[in-house]
Write a protein that holds these residues in place. Structure first.
Motif, PDB file in Angstrom:
ATOM      1  N   GLU A 194     -11.297  -8.246   0.127  1.00 36.13           N
ATOM      2  CA  GLU A 194     -12.156  -9.393  -0.181  1.00 36.13           C
ATOM      3  C   GLU A 194     -13.411  -9.358   0.679  1.00 36.13           C
ATOM      4  OE1 GLU A 194     -11.902 -14.219  -0.185  1.00 36.13           O
ATOM      5  OE2 GLU A 194     -10.072 -13.078  -0.477  1.00 36.13           O
ATOM      6  N   GLY A 195     -14.548  -9.485   0.026  1.00 35.36           N
ATOM      7  CA  GLY A 195     -15.827  -9.495   0.720  1.00 35.36           C
ATOM      8  C   GLY A 195     -16.446  -8.123   0.903  1.00 35.36           C
ATOM      9  N   LEU A 196     -15.712  -7.067   0.543  1.00 34.24           N
ATOM     10  CA  LEU A 196     -16.237  -5.710   0.673  1.00 34.24           C
ATOM     11  C   LEU A 196     -16.454  -5.098  -0.701  1.00 34.24           C
ATOM     12  CD1 LEU A 196     -14.009  -4.169   3.513  1.00 34.24           C
ATOM     13  CD2 LEU A 196     -16.205  -5.326   3.734  1.00 34.24           C
ATOM     14  N   SER A 197     -17.408  -4.196  -0.775  1.00 34.92           N
ATOM     15  CA  SER A 197     -17.612  -3.459  -2.021  1.00 34.92           C
ATOM     16  C   SER A 197     -16.467  -2.460  -2.196  1.00 34.92           C
ATOM     17  CB  SER A 197     -18.940  -2.707  -1.974  1.00 34.92           C
ATOM     18  OG  SER A 197     -18.867  -1.650  -1.020  1.00 34.92           O
ATOM     19  N   VAL A 198     -16.381  -1.862  -3.360  1.00 42.20           N
ATOM     20  CA  VAL A 198     -15.359  -0.839  -3.602  1.00 42.20           C
ATOM     21  C   VAL A 198     -15.541   0.319  -2.620  1.00 42.20           C
ATOM     22  CG1 VAL A 198     -14.481   0.844  -5.261  1.00 42.20           C
ATOM     23  CG2 VAL A 198     -15.008  -1.472  -6.016  1.00 42.20           C
ATOM     24  N   ALA A 199     -16.791   0.722  -2.390  1.00 44.00           N
ATOM     25  CA  ALA A 199     -17.053   1.830  -1.465  1.00 44.00           C
ATOM     26  C   ALA A 199     -16.608   1.487  -0.045  1.00 44.00           C
ATOM     27  CB  ALA A 199     -18.540   2.193  -1.478  1.00 44.00           C
ATOM     28  N   GLU A 200     -16.888   0.251   0.393  1.00 49.03           N
ATOM     29  CA  GLU A 200     -16.465  -0.170   1.732  1.00 49.03           C
ATOM     30  C   GLU A 200     -14.940  -0.231   1.827  1.00 49.03           C
ATOM     31  OE1 GLU A 200     -20.266  -2.994   2.958  1.00 49.03           O
ATOM     32  OE2 GLU A 200     -18.696  -3.788   1.634  1.00 49.03           O
ATOM     33  N   SER A 201     -14.303  -0.709   0.779  1.00 46.97           N
ATOM     34  CA  SER A 201     -12.841  -0.749   0.754  1.00 46.97           C
ATOM     35  C   SER A 201     -12.250   0.653   0.825  1.00 46.97           C
ATOM     36  CB  SER A 201     -12.347  -1.453  -0.518  1.00 46.97           C
ATOM     37  OG  SER A 201     -12.686  -2.804  -0.496  1.00 46.97           O
ATOM     38  N   GLU A 202     -12.899   1.577   0.129  1.00 42.77           N
ATOM     39  CA  GLU A 202     -12.441   2.964   0.162  1.00 42.77           C
ATOM     40  C   GLU A 202     -12.536   3.531   1.576  1.00 42.77           C
ATOM     41  OE1 GLU A 202     -13.188   7.159  -2.233  1.00 42.77           O
ATOM     42  OE2 GLU A 202     -14.480   5.451  -2.642  1.00 42.77           O
ATOM     43  N   LEU A 203     -13.626   3.245   2.272  1.00 40.27           N
ATOM     44  CA  LEU A 203     -13.767   3.708   3.656  1.00 40.27           C
ATOM     45  C   LEU A 203     -12.661   3.142   4.542  1.00 40.27           C
ATOM     46  CD1 LEU A 203     -17.622   3.458   4.200  1.00 40.27           C
ATOM     47  CD2 LEU A 203     -16.234   5.532   4.265  1.00 40.27           C
ATOM     48  N   VAL A 204     -12.388   1.863   4.406  1.00 44.26           N
ATOM     49  CA  VAL A 204     -11.334   1.227   5.203  1.00 44.26           C
ATOM     50  C   VAL A 204      -9.988   1.865   4.882  1.00 44.26           C
ATOM     51  CG1 VAL A 204     -10.059  -0.922   5.586  1.00 44.26           C
ATOM     52  CG2 VAL A 204     -12.555  -0.955   5.485  1.00 44.26           C
ATOM     53  N   HIS A 205      -9.727   2.082   3.595  1.00 42.94           N
ATOM     54  CA  HIS A 205      -8.467   2.680   3.169  1.00 42.94           C
ATOM     55  C   HIS A 205      -8.246   4.041   3.839  1.00 42.94           C
ATOM     56  CE1 HIS A 205      -5.201   3.885   0.522  1.00 42.94           C
ATOM     57  NE2 HIS A 205      -5.860   4.989   0.270  1.00 42.94           N
ATOM     58  N   GLU A 210       0.833  -1.203   0.000  1.00 41.55           N
ATOM     59  CA  GLU A 210       0.000   0.000   0.000  1.00 41.55           C
ATOM     60  C   GLU A 210       0.871   1.258   0.000  1.00 41.55           C
ATOM     61  OE1 GLU A 210      -3.829   1.871   2.421  1.00 41.55           O
ATOM     62  OE2 GLU A 210      -2.965  -0.026   3.059  1.00 41.55           O
ATOM     63  N   PHE A 211       1.986   1.209   0.727  1.00 38.26           N
ATOM     64  CA  PHE A 211       2.899   2.360   0.766  1.00 38.26           C
ATOM     65  C   PHE A 211       3.402   2.704  -0.632  1.00 38.26           C
ATOM     66  CE2 PHE A 211       7.158   4.159   0.989  1.00 38.26           C
ATOM     67  CZ  PHE A 211       6.985   5.209   1.869  1.00 38.26           C
ATOM     68  N   PHE A 212       3.725   1.675  -1.418  1.00 35.42           N
ATOM     69  CA  PHE A 212       4.291   1.904  -2.740  1.00 35.42           C
ATOM     70  C   PHE A 212       3.250   2.058  -3.848  1.00 35.42           C
ATOM     71  CE2 PHE A 212       8.041   0.075  -0.619  1.00 35.42           C
ATOM     72  CZ  PHE A 212       8.968   1.052  -0.957  1.00 35.42           C
ATOM     73  N   ALA A 213       2.017   1.745  -3.560  1.00 34.59           N
ATOM     74  CA  ALA A 213       0.978   1.787  -4.589  1.00 34.59           C
ATOM     75  C   ALA A 213       0.315   3.149  -4.679  1.00 34.59           C
ATOM     76  CB  ALA A 213      -0.066   0.720  -4.303  1.00 34.59           C
ATOM     77  N   ASP A 214      -0.292   3.385  -5.805  1.00 37.99           N
ATOM     78  CA  ASP A 214      -1.093   4.579  -6.030  1.00 37.99           C
ATOM     79  C   ASP A 214      -2.420   4.424  -5.300  1.00 37.99           C
ATOM     80  OD1 ASP A 214      -1.967   7.004  -7.406  1.00 37.99           O
ATOM     81  OD2 ASP A 214      -3.197   5.653  -8.628  1.00 37.99           O
ATOM     82  N   ASP A 215      -2.881   5.454  -4.587  1.00 35.52           N
ATOM     83  CA  ASP A 215      -4.114   5.387  -3.807  1.00 35.52           C
ATOM     84  C   ASP A 215      -5.307   4.924  -4.628  1.00 35.52           C
ATOM     85  OD1 ASP A 215      -2.823   6.200  -1.553  1.00 35.52           O
ATOM     86  OD2 ASP A 215      -3.623   8.223  -1.535  1.00 35.52           O
ATOM     87  N   GLU A 216      -5.509   5.475  -5.800  1.00 37.00           N
ATOM     88  CA  GLU A 216      -6.665   5.118  -6.614  1.00 37.00           C
ATOM     89  C   GLU A 216      -6.607   3.654  -7.042  1.00 37.00           C
ATOM     90  OE1 GLU A 216      -9.467   6.859  -7.232  1.00 37.00           O
ATOM     91  OE2 GLU A 216      -8.596   8.230  -5.783  1.00 37.00           O
ATOM     92  N   ARG A 217      -5.410   3.162  -7.352  1.00 33.77           N
ATOM     93  CA  ARG A 217      -5.276   1.770  -7.761  1.00 33.77           C
ATOM     94  C   ARG A 217      -5.637   0.842  -6.613  1.00 33.77           C
ATOM     95  NH1 ARG A 217      -1.822  -2.154  -7.435  1.00 33.77           N
ATOM     96  NH2 ARG A 217      -0.133  -0.958  -6.562  1.00 33.77           N
ATOM     97  N   ILE A 218      -5.227   1.176  -5.427  1.00 31.86           N
ATOM     98  CA  ILE A 218      -5.546   0.350  -4.259  1.00 31.86           C
ATOM     99  C   ILE A 218      -7.056   0.255  -4.085  1.00 31.86           C
ATOM    100  CG2 ILE A 218      -5.485   0.245  -1.739  1.00 31.86           C
ATOM    101  CD1 ILE A 218      -2.740   1.575  -1.917  1.00 31.86           C
ATOM    102  N   ILE A 219      -7.706   1.382  -4.155  1.00 29.53           N
ATOM    103  CA  ILE A 219      -9.148   1.427  -3.908  1.00 29.53           C
ATOM    104  C   ILE A 219      -9.921   0.716  -5.011  1.00 29.53           C
ATOM    105  CG2 ILE A 219     -11.139   2.968  -3.740  1.00 29.53           C
ATOM    106  CD1 ILE A 219      -9.133   4.999  -2.429  1.00 29.53           C
ATOM    107  N   ASN A 220      -9.603   1.003  -6.248  1.00 30.01           N
ATOM    108  CA  ASN A 220     -10.401   0.500  -7.357  1.00 30.01           C
ATOM    109  C   ASN A 220     -10.023  -0.889  -7.847  1.00 30.01           C
ATOM    110  OD1 ASN A 220     -11.994   2.837  -7.472  1.00 30.01           O
ATOM    111  ND2 ASN A 220     -10.410   3.889  -8.605  1.00 30.01           N
ATOM    112  N   GLU A 221      -8.743  -1.261  -7.771  1.00 25.74           N
ATOM    113  CA  GLU A 221      -8.326  -2.547  -8.305  1.00 25.74           C
ATOM    114  C   GLU A 221      -8.155  -3.603  -7.232  1.00 25.74           C
ATOM    115  OE1 GLU A 221      -4.850  -2.143 -10.702  1.00 25.74           O
ATOM    116  OE2 GLU A 221      -5.721  -0.575 -11.936  1.00 25.74           O
ATOM    117  N   SER A 222      -8.004  -3.202  -5.992  1.00 25.58           N
ATOM    118  CA  SER A 222      -7.738  -4.172  -4.939  1.00 25.58           C
ATOM    119  C   SER A 222      -8.702  -4.005  -3.769  1.00 25.58           C
ATOM    120  CB  SER A 222      -6.306  -4.007  -4.435  1.00 25.58           C
ATOM    121  OG  SER A 222      -5.387  -4.110  -5.474  1.00 25.58           O
ATOM    122  N   PRO A 223     -10.012  -4.092  -4.042  1.00 23.71           N
ATOM    123  CA  PRO A 223     -10.914  -3.983  -2.902  1.00 23.71           C
ATOM    124  C   PRO A 223     -10.670  -5.130  -1.926  1.00 23.71           C
ATOM    125  CG  PRO A 223     -12.124  -4.643  -4.859  1.00 23.71           C
ATOM    126  CD  PRO A 223     -10.710  -4.353  -5.278  1.00 23.71           C
TER     127      PRO A 223
END
Length: 109
Positions: free
Chosen positions: A78-89, A63-76
Motif C-alpha cells: 500500500e502506497g508503493l508503485s508496483v516497481a517499488e513493491s517489486e524492489l521491496v520483495h 508470501e511463502f505460499f504465494a507465487d512470486d509474480e502474483r505477489i508483485i503484480n497483484e499485491s503491491p
C-alpha cells in the motif's frame, strides 16, 4: 501443497539468501538436523515452525505460499508503485549482509 513442495520452497528461500542449512536453523530457532528433513520432504513443519522459518526469511506465511509474480503484480505494498513493491520483495530475499551493502550504497549517493 505437499511436504516436498514446502521443503522445496524452504530450500529455495534459503539458497536465495546464500545460507547454509545450519544458518537457517539458527535464524529460525530449530534443530540443525531438522532442516534437511524439511527440505527433502521427509517431515512437514508445524505452522509455528513455518512461521519461525518465514520470520527468519523476513517474509509472511502468505508470501511463502504465494507465487512470486502474483505477489508483485497483484499485491503491491500500500502506497508503493508496483516497481517499488517489486524492489521491496526482492530486497527481503537478500541476506542481511547484502541488504546492508545496498543501504550503504544508497546512503553514499
Amino acid at each position: 501443497m505437499d511436504n516436498k513442495e514446502i521443503g522445496g520452497r524452504i530450500k529455495k528461500y534459503r539458497e536465495e539468501r546464500g545460507w547454509k542449512q545450519y544458518t537457517l536453523a539458527i535464524e529460525a530457532g530449530v534443530a540443525a538436523s531438522y532442516i534437511p528433513d524439511l527440505e527433502s520432504g521427509k517431515k512437514c513443519p508445524t505452522v509455528q515452525t513455518l512461521e519461525q522459518i518465514c520470520y527468519a526469511f523476513n517474509i509472511s506465511l502468505s508470501e511463502f505460499f504465494a507465487d512470486d509474480e502474483r505477489i508483485i503484480n497483484e499485491s503491491p505494498i500500500e502506497g508503493l508503485s508496483v516497481a517499488e513493491s517489486e524492489l521491496v520483495h526482492y530486497f527481503r530475499k537478500l541476506p542481511s549482509t547484502k541488504q546492508r551493502a545496498i543501504i550503504t550504497l544508497i546512503e553514499n549517493k
